[in-house]
Design an enzyme around this catalytic site. Structure first.
Site, PDB file in Angstrom:
ATOM      1  N   ASP A  97      10.581 -65.717  22.965  1.00  0.00           N
ATOM      2  CA  ASP A  97      10.543 -67.135  22.624  1.00  0.00           C
ATOM      3  C   ASP A  97      11.913 -67.735  22.935  1.00  0.00           C
ATOM      4  O   ASP A  97      12.942 -67.195  22.514  1.00  0.00           O
ATOM      5  CB  ASP A  97      10.206 -67.315  21.142  1.00  0.00           C
ATOM      6  CG  ASP A  97       9.925 -68.767  20.809  1.00  0.00           C
ATOM      7  OD1 ASP A  97       8.817 -69.230  21.119  1.00  0.00           O
ATOM      8  OD2 ASP A  97      10.823 -69.433  20.260  1.00  0.00           O
ATOM      9  N   LEU A  98      11.911 -68.818  23.718  1.00  0.00           N
ATOM     10  CA  LEU A  98      13.175 -69.422  24.131  1.00  0.00           C
ATOM     11  C   LEU A  98      13.828 -70.153  22.974  1.00  0.00           C
ATOM     12  O   LEU A  98      13.157 -70.847  22.196  1.00  0.00           O
ATOM     13  CB  LEU A  98      12.929 -70.379  25.301  1.00  0.00           C
ATOM     14  CG  LEU A  98      12.291 -69.759  26.558  1.00  0.00           C
ATOM     15  CD1 LEU A  98      12.150 -70.823  27.633  1.00  0.00           C
ATOM     16  CD2 LEU A  98      13.117 -68.578  27.072  1.00  0.00           C
TER      17      LEU A  98
ATOM     18  N   ASP B 230       7.001 -72.382  25.639  1.00  0.00           N
ATOM     19  CA  ASP B 230       8.244 -71.674  25.960  1.00  0.00           C
ATOM     20  C   ASP B 230       8.174 -70.246  25.465  1.00  0.00           C
ATOM     21  O   ASP B 230       9.193 -69.663  25.083  1.00  0.00           O
ATOM     22  CB  ASP B 230       9.441 -72.412  25.351  1.00  0.00           C
ATOM     23  CG  ASP B 230       9.327 -72.563  23.839  1.00  0.00           C
ATOM     24  OD1 ASP B 230       8.249 -72.215  23.295  1.00  0.00           O
ATOM     25  OD2 ASP B 230      10.290 -73.013  23.202  1.00  0.00           O
TER      26      ASP B 230
END
Length: 633
Positions: free
Chosen positions: A467-468, A510
């Protein structure tokens, strides 16, 4: 009213037609010095019944008998004439019934069988009529039965053949249409050719008459010419007119008589027999050729339909003679591969030369299975080399159509069809169904399929969630175009960190997921590398941004855990990494044996996740993915 008028009309028509025919026959008999010459009454009555319908046969027969009674009364022959008229009606009935039963009128005499049937019907019917008439003459006049039977049979048979052969030949298309069709092809030349035949026959009659030479057999040649060129209708008409003309010349004494001592009856019998012999063979020839032409036309039409169908479907035909390995390739086959006909050797080895090496083994296996009878047909999608060097996909299908005496395959026929575009569309649809539209990575469905397949194979691998960090401000500040560019750059960096057998997927806006076939210790090294690469600056236009990544890792081995549990384990580890400040990874630990495969969440973890504003994900983050998919179309 109709039910009353129809029998009346049939009765009156029968009486009129038979009466006129009988009157003509009696007049010709009078001209021939009371010798049996020509009897058209029976033939024209048959034509009348066929025109009115077989159901009207009784009424027409009764009309004919009535006319016979009137004529015989005028002649004063009494019961004998009535019996002879009844014999004529027997002939009419037999011809009508058998012709209807054998559907002879619709045949057009365009087959040898139909001509043979006509001759057999006329022979039987006239024989029955002659037997009845001869028996009558024996009873009333004391005439020798054999002599009268031969004369009457000859008279009835020759008369019936002359009248009915043209009718049956032209009955299929109508009187005018049939004869016109014989002259239709190249009308001017054909008409002149037919007129030349008629002129030769007429000139020959004139020459023979003046030279006092009777050579009836000479007319066989022009009649055969007519049969070959114009078919049954023209042949039947010409031969009937010729026979009728010569018979009339014999009756009036204008035809050469080579045996002066012989009676007129003998001359008529001999001439009519000769005319029958020169008429019947051309009819058989015309019928045989008409049948051959019909089969040729049908074959040509079938070939044209096949050619049009293949042209419309874009298929090419191949014909493989298995015995000597030779082959035939159609023009469409060459067109698909871009070659001219003389550029390839027409043998089965050409397939091997053009086939893609990766498809050769499977193609040969399927051919072998079909030749050995394990499959009903041969079918495969394979690649062949086009003349311009590119590989094209073709659907290659065929089957064995001929075997030798021992049952071994001898000949196979099939088609190929260019399916390159269809294959490309299928691959594109498959790519869209299994890949993310923005990054080209696998999507959630493809990831789940790969996970289940690896689990079924009992591989040892790790499920990794990424997960960004701080990605949302990029979209908010620079817009979704910058955000898409950043996601593409990050996807490329993720690919660069994985092995060739590992799988990377984008499962949310994302959020990424990985399947890495390696033990957890090696995956941890990959996770550190991923964090380093993802944190590198990303430039777009005049701006540069940076982001980070939080990673959760769940180990999978010996067929467990399943996808949902592995996702849950990696998701909890991911949030643990996020709660620690991001830019980190965590490895999930499975529950002890016998318990559910979940984390024992203590209050500290829950508090950390609450502080991060997050909740543990029991299911994949569908809301984030749906929002992203809607944004990117």
């Amino acid at each position: 009213m109709q039910r009353f008028l129809s029998p009346v009309i049939s009765f009156a028509s029968g009486a009129l037609v038979y009466g006129i025919g009988a009157a003509i026959g009696l007049w010709l008999m009078l001209v021939a010095s009371n010798e049996a010459a020509f009897w058209p009454a029976n033939g024209v009555t048959v034509i009348l019944v066929l025109a009115l319908g077989v159901r009207q046969l009784p009424w027409v027969a009764m009309g004919g008998l009535a006319a016979g009674v009137v004529i015989q009364t005028v002649l004063g022959t009494g019961p004998m004439g009535i019996a002879i008229a009844a014999s004529d009606m027997v002939e009419v009935a037999v011809v009508v019934i058998l012709a209807r039963r054998l559907n002879l009128l619709a045949s057009g005499l365009e087959s040898v069988a139909s001509v043979a049937a006509l001759i057999a019907i006329l022979s039987l019917a006239t024989l029955l009529s002659a037997i009845g008439a001869a028996a009558t003459l024996v009873w009333f006049e004391g005439v020798v039965f054999s002599d009268s039977l031969a004369t009457l049979w000859r008279l009835n048979a020759a008369s019936a053949l002359i009248i009915l052969a043209p009718h049956f030949a032209m009955g299929k298309m109508g009187w005018v249409g049939t004869f016109r069709s014989a002259l239709r092809s190249g009308s001017t030349v054909r008409i002149l050719e037919y007129l030349a035949i008629v002129a030769i026959i007429a000139a020959s009659i004139v020459v023979m008459r003046h030279a006092n030479v009777s050579m009836v057999s000479f007319f066989t040649v022009p009649l055969l010419w007519c049969a070959i060129r114009f078919g049954p209708p023209a042949t039947a008409i010409t031969s009937s007119l010729l026979s009728l003309g010569i018979v009339q010349l014999v009756i009036i004494g204008e035809w050469p008589n080579t045996a002066i001592s012989r009676s007129l009856a003998w001359q008529l019998q001999r001439t009519e027999l000769a005319l029958s012999f020169i008429t019947i063979p051309p009819l058989f020839v015309a019928a045989a050729l008409a049948g051959l032409y019909a089969m040729t036309r049908a074959l040509k039409e079938s070939q044209e339909r096949l050619r049009y169908a293949l042209a419309g479907s874009g298929e090419g035909v191949w014909d493989w003679c298995i015995g000597d390995n030779s082959a035939y390739f159609s023009d469409g086959w060459y067109a698909i591969l871009g070659y001219e006909r003389d550029e390839l050797e027409e043998t089965a080895d050409t397939w091997d030369q053009l086939r893609h090496p990766d498809d050769a083994l499977e193609s040969k296996r399927r051919i072998r299975d079909h030749l050995e009878g394990r499959t009903p047909r041969y079918s495969i999608e394979q690649r062949l080399r086009h003349k311009d060097g590119r590989w094209i996909w073709v659907l290659d299908r065929g089957s064995v159509v001929e075997r030798d005496a021992k049952g071994r395959p001898y000949r196979a026929v099939g088609t190929i069809q260019d399916i390159t575009r269809r294959r490309a569309r299928q691959e594109e649809l498959d790519r869209r169904a299994h890949h993310d539209s923005l990054t080209g990575l696998s999507n959630r469905a493809a990831l789940g399929e790969s996970f289940r397949r690896w689990n079924e194979q009992a591989r040892s691998f790790c499920f990794v969630l990424i997960d960004l960090d701080h990605f949302k401000p990029i979209n908010d500040r620079f817009g979704h175009q910058f955000g898409d560019h950043a996601l593409l750059a990050i996807a490329d960096r993720i690919r660069a960190c994985l092995g060739k057998n590992d799988i990377a997927a984008r499962i949310g806006g994302d959020e990424f997921a990985l399947l890495i076939q390696a033990p957890p210790a090696e995956v941890e090294q990959t996770a550190r590398l991923l964090i380093e690469r993802i944190c590198e600056p990303i430039g777009f236009a005049d701006s540069v941004v940076t982001t980070g990544a939080s990673i959760g890792i769940a180990a999978v081995a010996n067929g467990g855990p399943d996808f949902a549990d592995a996702y849950r384990l990696a998701d909890i580890a991911l949030y643990d990494a996020k709660a620690s400040g991001g830019g980190a990874y965590r490895v999930a630990e499975a529950s002890p044996a016998g318990e559910n495969k979940t984390f024992a969440w203590d209050k500290t973890v829950l508090d950390l996740m609450a502080a991060a504003g997050e909740q543990p994900a029991d299911q994949p983050a569908r809301d984030r993915e749906d929002a992203t998919d809607e944004r990117h179309g």
